[in-house]
Design a protein around this motif. Structure first.
Motif, PDB file in Angstrom:
ATOM      1  N   GLU A 353      33.836  47.288  39.284  1.00 38.80           N
ATOM      2  CA  GLU A 353      32.422  47.094  39.605  1.00 38.80           C
ATOM      3  C   GLU A 353      32.211  46.498  40.998  1.00 38.80           C
ATOM      4  O   GLU A 353      31.078  46.429  41.476  1.00 38.80           O
ATOM      5  CB  GLU A 353      31.758  46.186  38.562  1.00 38.80           C
ATOM      6  CG  GLU A 353      31.692  46.815  37.174  1.00 38.80           C
ATOM      7  CD  GLU A 353      31.073  45.887  36.157  1.00 38.80           C
ATOM      8  OE1 GLU A 353      31.022  44.664  36.437  1.00 38.80           O
ATOM      9  OE2 GLU A 353      30.637  46.361  35.097  1.00 38.80           O
ATOM     10  N   GLN A 354      33.305  46.096  41.644  1.00 36.41           N
ATOM     11  CA  GLN A 354      33.171  45.420  42.934  1.00 36.41           C
ATOM     12  C   GLN A 354      32.629  46.333  44.034  1.00 36.41           C
ATOM     13  O   GLN A 354      31.985  45.872  44.971  1.00 36.41           O
ATOM     14  CB  GLN A 354      34.517  44.819  43.346  1.00 36.41           C
ATOM     15  CG  GLN A 354      34.944  43.660  42.463  1.00 36.41           C
ATOM     16  CD  GLN A 354      36.277  43.057  42.883  1.00 36.41           C
ATOM     17  OE1 GLN A 354      36.758  43.266  43.994  1.00 36.41           O
ATOM     18  NE2 GLN A 354      36.899  42.303  41.978  1.00 36.41           N
ATOM     19  N   GLU A 355      32.894  47.643  43.933  1.00 36.98           N
ATOM     20  CA  GLU A 355      32.396  48.567  44.953  1.00 36.98           C
ATOM     21  C   GLU A 355      30.893  48.791  44.835  1.00 36.98           C
ATOM     22  O   GLU A 355      30.247  49.204  45.785  1.00 36.98           O
ATOM     23  CB  GLU A 355      33.123  49.910  44.837  1.00 36.98           C
ATOM     24  CG  GLU A 355      34.589  49.841  45.225  1.00 36.98           C
ATOM     25  CD  GLU A 355      35.244  51.209  45.196  1.00 36.98           C
ATOM     26  OE1 GLU A 355      34.534  52.191  44.871  1.00 36.98           O
ATOM     27  OE2 GLU A 355      36.442  51.304  45.496  1.00 36.98           O
ATOM     28  N   ARG A 356      30.327  48.507  43.644  1.00 37.13           N
ATOM     29  CA  ARG A 356      28.917  48.816  43.411  1.00 37.13           C
ATOM     30  C   ARG A 356      28.006  47.597  43.476  1.00 37.13           C
ATOM     31  O   ARG A 356      26.787  47.748  43.388  1.00 37.13           O
ATOM     32  CB  ARG A 356      28.746  49.484  42.040  1.00 37.13           C
ATOM     33  CG  ARG A 356      29.297  50.909  41.950  1.00 37.13           C
ATOM     34  CD  ARG A 356      28.681  51.622  40.769  1.00 37.13           C
ATOM     35  NE  ARG A 356      27.217  51.632  40.847  1.00 37.13           N
ATOM     36  CZ  ARG A 356      26.429  51.802  39.796  1.00 37.13           C
ATOM     37  NH1 ARG A 356      26.940  51.955  38.586  1.00 37.13           N
ATOM     38  NH2 ARG A 356      25.110  51.811  39.939  1.00 37.13           N
ATOM     39  N   THR A 396      36.393  38.719  47.220  1.00 42.99           N
ATOM     40  CA  THR A 396      37.586  38.562  46.390  1.00 42.99           C
ATOM     41  C   THR A 396      37.132  37.990  45.054  1.00 42.99           C
ATOM     42  O   THR A 396      36.455  36.961  45.018  1.00 42.99           O
ATOM     43  CB  THR A 396      38.611  37.607  47.032  1.00 42.99           C
ATOM     44  OG1 THR A 396      38.922  38.071  48.343  1.00 42.99           O
ATOM     45  CG2 THR A 396      39.884  37.541  46.200  1.00 42.99           C
ATOM     46  N   SER A 397      37.504  38.669  43.972  1.00 39.77           N
ATOM     47  CA  SER A 397      37.043  38.193  42.662  1.00 39.77           C
ATOM     48  C   SER A 397      37.998  38.616  41.564  1.00 39.77           C
ATOM     49  O   SER A 397      38.602  39.693  41.632  1.00 39.77           O
ATOM     50  CB  SER A 397      35.640  38.743  42.372  1.00 39.77           C
ATOM     51  OG  SER A 397      35.139  38.237  41.151  1.00 39.77           O
ATOM     52  N   LYS A 398      38.138  37.741  40.576  1.00 39.86           N
ATOM     53  CA  LYS A 398      38.908  38.047  39.376  1.00 39.86           C
ATOM     54  C   LYS A 398      38.080  37.650  38.164  1.00 39.86           C
ATOM     55  O   LYS A 398      37.470  36.580  38.148  1.00 39.86           O
ATOM     56  CB  LYS A 398      40.249  37.288  39.371  1.00 39.86           C
ATOM     57  CG  LYS A 398      41.245  37.818  40.383  1.00 39.86           C
ATOM     58  CD  LYS A 398      42.591  37.147  40.230  1.00 39.86           C
ATOM     59  CE  LYS A 398      43.612  37.706  41.221  1.00 39.86           C
ATOM     60  NZ  LYS A 398      44.942  37.048  41.080  1.00 39.86           N
ATOM     61  N   ILE A 399      38.077  38.523  37.205  1.00 39.48           N
ATOM     62  CA  ILE A 399      37.265  38.285  36.023  1.00 39.48           C
ATOM     63  C   ILE A 399      37.711  36.999  35.331  1.00 39.48           C
ATOM     64  O   ILE A 399      38.903  36.726  35.182  1.00 39.48           O
ATOM     65  CB  ILE A 399      37.353  39.502  35.056  1.00 39.48           C
ATOM     66  CG1 ILE A 399      36.225  39.467  34.043  1.00 39.48           C
ATOM     67  CG2 ILE A 399      38.708  39.607  34.415  1.00 39.48           C
ATOM     68  CD1 ILE A 399      34.878  39.761  34.608  1.00 39.48           C
TER      69      ILE A 399
END
Length: 414
Positions: A353-356, A396-399
């Motif tokens: 979902e990071q691209e959107r 930068t993200s991690k669920i």
């Protein structure tokens, strides 16, 4: 299926059109090349024929008998001379092609003109002219020149075929590259309509439901229905904010004007963070402001736009971080750039979902399920401002671990 057909047909049309254009350009190039090469090849021969014609005419003008070899200047070995008088053939120099029994056959009405003609299996270029009662022909065999032109044409045709194949492949590749942003824009348009519709449908459904309830309570006072009215007002405010955000975003996309001023970064940080220090205390979260720069650092920025960008990130960090969570706002001096980091240990963003997340109205399914408020406009606005001011944005993200946004802002924005 319909969408795929549209893009496939368009890509095919672009490929065909590009190939046709290349084909026509190559064809024109081939014609010009052949014409120029042929002209260059025969220009030397034509000059040689005309020079010898002039020499021979000058000799005859001095009264020398044109039928006597002794008075004629020596001819170049590649030139054949045939002199015909009233009594038949007077002179034919030694050659492999013509003699007194086998004379060159010039085309009709070509007197004193350089022409190309064939005799047997050979090709010649020559000129025929009269002087008094003499008919004189100067001839050069051009088989080697014709072969050279034919070889050139064979090379051009082979190159032509290869280049057309390459052009076809490149045209298909380029049409795919051209159609890619168009397809992406189309997909974004579809997502935008779907997400906007979903975002507006919920508050409108709530307002409609509350109005239907009120419509069935004719005798009730406002006090008795205050909760319903309050809920409708809340939804209306949400729609107003959504409308305001969309107008702001569209203005940023179309206008993109900037107002650059010089100011102290330390004062800017205080202005941006002051409200959220109190908010963190109310929401029982920690909000750390980390300055990795000098106290007197000056920048040339659009104050309001960059403030809006940072506030968007801070508000998202607060929104998606639970109680006892930690949010960090970090400013770091990197020389020509200032790095601004907003970091939290909240719910995080799924990799797919990071691209959107920068798309308008996009909100993940998990966020919608958890009923976290928001319109999905903030990050779209941030991206638009970043493009206007040439600011690099990194995510930068991690669920379930948290999210970190980095803004790399030039110290002096031009």
């Amino acid at each position: 299926m319909r969408k795929k057909d549209i893009f496939f047909k368009t890509k095919r049309k672009v490929t065909v059109l590009s190939t046709v254009i290349v084909f026509l350009c190559l064809l024109i190039f081939a014609i010009i090349t052949k014409t120029l090469y042929t002209s260059i090849v025969f220009s030397h021969i034509d000059k040689q024929l005309m020079d010898e014609r002039n020499v021979y005419t000058n000799v005859l003008s001095r009264g020398i008998d044109g039928r006597d070899w002794r008075g004629i200047p020596k001819l170049p070995p590649n030139i054949i001379m045939v002199v015909q008088g009233g009594n038949g053939v007077a002179l034919v120099n030694q050659n492999y092609y013509f003699d007194s029994e086998n004379l060159p056959d010039f085309p009709e009405n070509t007197e004193d003109k350089i022409v190309t003609f064939t005799s047997g299996d050979y090709t010649f270029r020559g000129i025929k002219f009269h002087f008094n009662d003499l008919k004189i022909s100067l001839i050069i065999n051009v088989d080697s020149e014709i072969q050279s032109v034919n070889q050139l044409m064979s090379s051009i045709v082979l190159s032509f075929i290869i280049l057309i194949i390459i052009a076809l492949i490149l045209s298909y590749y380029l049409s795919s590259k051209i159609m890619k942003p168009v397809k992406e824009a189309y997909d974004k348009q579809v997502f935008f309509v779907q997400d906007a519709s979903h975002e507006m449908r919920t508050p409108l459904a709530v307002i409609r439901g509350k109005l239907e309830l009120l419509a069935n309570k004719w005798g009730d006072t406002i006090d008795n229905n205050f909760d319903h009215i309050s809920k409708m007002m809340s939804e209306v405010r949400g729609l107003e904010k959504l409308n305001s955000d969309l107008l702001l975003l569209s203005k940023e996309d179309v206008d993109g004007s900037v107002n650059i001023t010089e100011f102290s970064l330390d004062e800017f940080i205080t202005d941006v963070s002051e409200f959220y220090v109190d908010l963190a205390e109310i929401q029982e979260k920690s909000f750390d402001i980390i300055r990795k720069l000098d106290d007197n650092t000056k920048v040339n920025w659009d104050y309001n736009k960059i403030k809006r960008m940072i506030i968007i990130l801070i508000e998202n960090a607060f929104k998606y971080t639970k109680e006892d969570g930690n949010i960090q706002l970090i400013f770091e001096d990197l020389g020509k750039n200032i790095k601004v980091t907003v970091k939290d240990n909240g719910i995080g963003i799924k990799e797919e979902e990071q691209e959107r997340i920068f798309d308008r109205f996009f909100r993940s399914a998990d966020v919608r399920v958890k009923s976290i408020s928001g319109s999905g406009i903030g990050l779209s606005l941030l991206k638009s401002i970043a493009k206007t001011l040439d600011i690099k944005v990194k995510l930068t993200s991690k669920i379930a671990e948290g999210t970190e946004f980095n803004l790399l802002i030039p110290r002096i924005i031009k």
